[in-house]
Design a protein around this motif. Structure first.
Motif, PDB file in Angstrom:
ATOM      1  N   THR A 115       0.911  -1.153   0.054  1.00  0.00           N
ATOM      2  CA  THR A 115      -0.163   0.012   0.068  1.00  0.00           C
ATOM      3  C   THR A 115       0.868   1.225  -0.017  1.00  0.00           C
ATOM      4  O   THR A 115       1.854   1.401   0.888  1.00  0.00           O
ATOM      5  N   LEU A 116       0.636   2.229  -0.882  1.00  0.00           N
ATOM      6  CA  LEU A 116       1.470   3.427  -0.901  1.00  0.00           C
ATOM      7  C   LEU A 116       0.952   4.142   0.077  1.00  0.00           C
ATOM      8  O   LEU A 116      -0.165   4.370   0.570  1.00  0.00           O
ATOM      9  N   ALA A 117       2.026   5.169   0.601  1.00  0.00           N
ATOM     10  CA  ALA A 117       1.862   6.201   1.345  1.00  0.00           C
ATOM     11  C   ALA A 117       0.700   7.403   0.978  1.00  0.00           C
ATOM     12  O   ALA A 117      -0.053   7.812   1.854  1.00  0.00           O
ATOM     13  N   THR A 118       1.058   7.639  -0.047  1.00  0.00           N
ATOM     14  CA  THR A 118       0.006   8.484  -0.865  1.00  0.00           C
ATOM     15  C   THR A 118      -0.453   8.196  -2.160  1.00  0.00           C
ATOM     16  O   THR A 118       0.404   7.519  -2.940  1.00  0.00           O
ATOM     17  N   ASN A 147       4.228   9.596  -6.625  1.00  0.00           N
ATOM     18  CA  ASN A 147       4.467   8.194  -5.608  1.00  0.00           C
ATOM     19  C   ASN A 147       4.616   7.206  -6.583  1.00  0.00           C
ATOM     20  O   ASN A 147       5.284   6.125  -6.352  1.00  0.00           O
ATOM     21  N   GLU A 199      10.256   5.916   0.375  1.00  0.00           N
ATOM     22  CA  GLU A 199       9.293   6.974   0.856  1.00  0.00           C
ATOM     23  C   GLU A 199       7.837   6.702   0.342  1.00  0.00           C
ATOM     24  O   GLU A 199       6.947   7.123   0.679  1.00  0.00           O
ATOM     25  N   GLN A 236       3.949   2.635   2.455  1.00  0.00           N
ATOM     26  CA  GLN A 236       3.153   2.879   3.789  1.00  0.00           C
ATOM     27  C   GLN A 236       3.073   1.490   4.574  1.00  0.00           C
ATOM     28  O   GLN A 236       3.175   1.411   5.550  1.00  0.00           O
ATOM     29  N   HIS A 237       2.650   0.605   3.603  1.00  0.00           N
ATOM     30  CA  HIS A 237       2.399  -0.618   4.296  1.00  0.00           C
ATOM     31  C   HIS A 237       2.683  -1.949   3.608  1.00  0.00           C
ATOM     32  O   HIS A 237       2.405  -1.805   2.123  1.00  0.00           O
TER      33      HIS A 237
END
Length: 159
Positions: free
Chosen positions: A76-79, A84, A134, A137-138
């Motif tokens: 899962t991406l941070a944003t 990104n 960067e 996220q997960h």
């Protein structure tokens, strides 16, 4: 969406035979599809030039070459923005252990198929490469216990 190649039953048969054994000569193909070797050669060349045949490769034995662990990793991406996603795609392009990477709809953003020699290598990959990036996220990892089917062949109906 990619353009669908306009192919007939002879082309389909040639494609099916080549994806099963890319070493077949035009003479071999000729015997199996009932066309002359020169017709098979022209058809093969057209299929290559049009991009229907993207290339030829050997199928290697993962276990014998030291990559017995197959891992399915969801990311899962941070944003969620193009920049990104681009950075994450650039990361994946540099990682030879990533055999497949798919962007998904739903809860996860990406699913990866990753091969590693052992659990330590998997841990190093997740904790040292994916998680520090960067864009990420997960990460959720699953180790494949048994492969029931694995193919890159397309289901060429009527071949």
């Amino acid at each position: 969406m990619a353009e669908r190649e306009d192919i007939d039953q002879f082309d389909r048969k040639i494609l099916a035979l080549l994806q099963a054994d890319a070493r077949l000569t035009n003479n071999d193909l000729s015997e199996r599809v009932n066309l002359s070797p020169s017709q098979c050669s022209r058809r093969r060349q057209r299929l290559e030039e049009s991009g229907a045949i993207k290339g030829y490769r050997a199928v290697l034995d993962r276990d014998r070459l030291g990559f017995p662990l197959v891992n399915v990793i969801s990311v899962t991406l941070a944003t969620h923005n193009r920049d990104n996603a681009r950075r994450f795609g650039e990361l994946l392009a540099r990682l030879p252990e990533v055999q497949e990477a798919h962007a998904l709809t739903g809860e996860m953003d990406y699913i990866l198929k990753v091969v590693t020699p052992d659990l330590k290598s998997l841990s190093d990959f997740v904790n040292g490469v994916l998680l520090p990036h960067e864009a990420v996220q997960h990460v959720k990892t699953a180790i494949v216990l048994e492969t029931l089917k694995e193919t890159g062949e397309l289901p060429l109906a009527g071949s």
